[in-house]
Design a protein around this motif. Structure first.
Motif, short mmCIF file in Angstrom:
data_model
loop_
_atom_site.label_atom_id
_atom_site.label_comp_id
_atom_site.label_asym_id
_atom_site.label_seq_id
_atom_site.Cartn_x
_atom_site.Cartn_y
_atom_site.Cartn_z
N THR A 70 -104.94 -35.77 23.13
CA THR A 70 -105.17 -37.03 22.43
C THR A 70 -103.84 -37.61 21.94
OG1 THR A 70 -107.30 -36.16 21.68
CG2 THR A 70 -106.51 -38.16 20.61
N HIS A 71 -103.63 -38.89 22.19
CA HIS A 71 -102.40 -39.56 21.76
C HIS A 71 -102.40 -39.72 20.23
CE1 HIS A 71 -99.29 -42.65 21.32
NE2 HIS A 71 -98.86 -42.24 22.51
N ASP A 72 -101.21 -39.65 19.63
CA ASP A 72 -101.08 -39.76 18.18
C ASP A 72 -101.73 -41.03 17.63
OD1 ASP A 72 -99.56 -37.49 18.53
OD2 ASP A 72 -97.71 -38.35 17.73
N SER A 73 -101.54 -42.16 18.31
CA SER A 73 -102.10 -43.41 17.81
C SER A 73 -103.63 -43.41 17.86
CB SER A 73 -101.54 -44.61 18.58
OG SER A 73 -101.90 -44.55 19.93
N THR A 74 -104.22 -42.69 18.79
CA THR A 74 -105.68 -42.58 18.85
C THR A 74 -106.19 -41.77 17.67
OG1 THR A 74 -105.65 -42.71 21.26
CG2 THR A 74 -107.63 -41.78 20.25
N VAL A 75 -105.51 -40.69 17.34
CA VAL A 75 -105.89 -39.89 16.17
C VAL A 75 -105.88 -40.78 14.93
CG1 VAL A 75 -105.29 -37.92 14.71
CG2 VAL A 75 -105.01 -37.75 17.20
#
Length: 142
Positions: A92-97
């Protein structure tokens, strides 16, 4: 590490502990680092785990090739964790988290516009989240 985090009393890791939290923390960031209006530094870290198995196991394989959780934290100027999210697979990409966190919703509705988090280039620039320009153009972006 996760066992130690669970044992921390809630008042020691609460991001929104009282009505003056943003002022107190931002003052410390300014005194220590000369950066006004900052009340936290945001980033994610890949925490290695064993292969969880099952049909979703590969979602836990991160871009570096190992199985992991992508753990988001917000730290204050004393390097104390003020907010933590431990629930996303390593892919999971940081911005999605961040986009799916309670913290984002709170920042958009509850935090005065003069305060913001600092993030790295893995996060989008928003009114409450400052991230660097990868290729700055002009003095304003510098």
């Amino acid at each position: 590490m996760s066992t130690a985090i669970v044992k921390i009393p809630p008042h020691q890791h609460s991001f929104m502990r009282n009505g003056t939290w943003h002022f107190e923390i931002s003052q410390k960031f300014y005194r220590e680092f000369g950066f006004p209006g900052v009340y936290g530094a945001l980033d994610c870290s890949l925490i290695k785990i064993l292969n969880p198995g099952g049909s979703l196991a590969e979602t836990f394989r991160c871009r570096k090739g190992f199985f992991a959780l992508n753990v988001q934290t917000v730290s204050d100027p004393n390097l104390c964790i003020r907010n933590i999210v431990v629930r996303w697979p390593g892919s999971t990409h940081d911005s999605t988290v961040f986009d799916h966190s309670y913290l984002r919703a709170h920042l958009e509705t509850e935090v005065p516009s003069s305060y913001h988090l600092l993030g790295d280039s893995g996060y989008p620039l928003r009114s409450y989240l400052m991230s660097p320009f990868l290729n700055p153009v002009g003095a304003g972006q510098e």
